[in-house]
Write an enzyme that holds these catalytic residues in place. Structure first.
Site, PDB file in Angstrom:
ATOM      1  N   CYS A   1      33.554  34.557  45.574  1.00  8.88           N
ATOM      2  CA  CYS A   1      34.074  36.246  46.140  1.00  8.88           C
ATOM      3  C   CYS A   1      32.861  36.081  46.891  1.00  8.88           C
ATOM      4  O   CYS A   1      33.399  37.043  47.690  1.00  8.88           O
ATOM      5  CB  CYS A   1      33.376  36.749  44.707  1.00  8.88           C
TER       6      CYS A   1
ATOM      7  N   CYS B   1      33.944  39.800  37.733  1.00  3.13           N
ATOM      8  CA  CYS B   1      33.611  41.267  37.811  1.00  3.13           C
ATOM      9  C   CYS B   1      35.299  41.808  38.090  1.00  3.13           C
ATOM     10  O   CYS B   1      35.122  42.791  37.970  1.00  3.13           O
ATOM     11  CB  CYS B   1      33.649  41.242  39.878  1.00  3.13           C
TER      12      CYS B   1
END
Length: 350
Positions: free
Chosen positions: A82, A179
């Site tokens: 990410c 996340c």
């Protein structure tokens, strides 16, 4: 981070990234509250706040890889991907298109420019919060355009400054977990994408002692969720996952945290990424982490061939896990690393 940048004289623009869409109404998704917090801070600091949706890029560049790794029986770290693909690629590109000179994030890490114009990624000053492990895939161009305004501070100092300036998020609890999964049970999330594939749980001497629900649900070193009791000989030590046989769908376990099968002296990694753009010299003593917040372990890079490297440790390491990242350091400087593909027991630091 925004407050400190304004105090330093930067013209600051806030940008709220929306990277996941499937769970907008889910009890585990904090997107709405996160946006309200960001908007409140932006209002207090008198900075504009833009919203951008990177959910398509996230699905293509991060989540698809996450699923592929689990399908192969490995344990990936999507936060690493990410950072390199979304926060320091999609976000960076977007910010530059808006006319920004730099991007800044709240990571606990630091950037240093050397006399030769090279950019180094350094550990955050707060060793307990250092996030350089998650940033090891950043390269020279990304670091040259990035600021880490709180990297020189300890977390308690950051909270103190936020309280003194009455920032509305000053007491917000630390984020935990992956996340896009949030605080939900991990197996519950994976059940959406993988069918249950029961198989045997065995010891290394061939005894079948239980049934697993699918190898993708287990990781090396895992203790919880195995549903295995004691043994007839009265050994009440806990069981740990030690290995997986993907071809035969067998999960191997051992008893006791200090069982020798949980320790390895070396590893092989691929998908290498070096911060300087060039690999470090082999047969030199460095330190490495095989998981976040692990104490640095003295090691040597024994061999580098194209996109693969072999690392040997001075002391055998517990729970070396394929799919996780090994990140190499020289003192406070993060040199880079790669994805663990194999574990080995014979390589030693010389």
């Amino acid at each position: 981070a925004a407050l400190l940048l304004k105090q330093q004289g930067w013209e600051v623009v806030g940008l709220f990234m929306k990277n996941w869409e499937d769970d907008d109404t889910d009890e585990y998704c904090s997107t709405r509250q996160d946006f309200l917090d960001a908007a409140s801070v932006a209002d207090l600091l008198d900075i504009p706040l833009e919203v951008v949706n990177f959910s398509v890029e996230y699905k293509e560049r991060v989540f698809s890889q996450f699923l592929a790794e689990y399908r192969a029986g490995r344990t990936p770290n999507p936060d690493v991907l990410c950072n390199s693909e979304i926060k320091f690629r999609a976000f960076l590109d977007h910010a530059l298109r808006l006319g920004a000179d730099r991007i800044a994030t709240g990571h606990y890490a630091q950037v240093r420019e050397t006399a030769t114009g090279m950019f180094q990624l350094l550990k955050g000053e707060d060793g307990n919060k250092d996030q350089s492990y998650f940033l090891y895939r950043l390269g020279q161009q990304q670091l040259s355009q990035t600021l880490f305004p709180i990297g020189h501070l300890y977390k308690h100092e950051v909270r103190r400054i936020a309280c003194e300036q009455q920032l509305p998020n000053a007491a917000k609890k630390d984020s935990t977990g992956i996340c896009f999964i949030g605080e939900r049970p991990f197996r519950e999330f994976l059940n959406r994408y993988f069918p249950v594939e029961p198989g045997e749980i065995r010891t290394f001497d061939g005894k079948a002692i239980g049934t697993h629900q699918g190898l993708m649900y287990y990781t090396i070193g895992q203790r919880q969720g195995l549903r295995i009791g004691g043994t007839p000989d009265g050994n009440e030590q806990p069981w740990f996952v030690a290995d997986k046989d993907m071809a035969r769908n067998i999960l191997y376990v051992v008893q006791g945290h200090d069982h020798s099968a949980l320790f390895h002296a070396g590893l092989v990694a691929d998908s290498l990424s070096w911060v300087s753009g060039s690999p470090p010299r082999p047969h030199w003593v460095y330190a490495a982490k095989i998981r976040y917040r692990q104490t640095d372990a003295p090691c040597a890079i024994l061999k580098i061939e194209q996109d693969t490297c072999r690392i040997g440790f001075a002391a055998r390491q517990w729970g070396v896990t394929p799919g996780q990242s090994v990140v190499v350091y020289e003192s406070k400087v993060c040199l880079g690393g790669g994805i663990i593909t194999q574990r080995s027991g014979s390589e030693q630091c010389s």
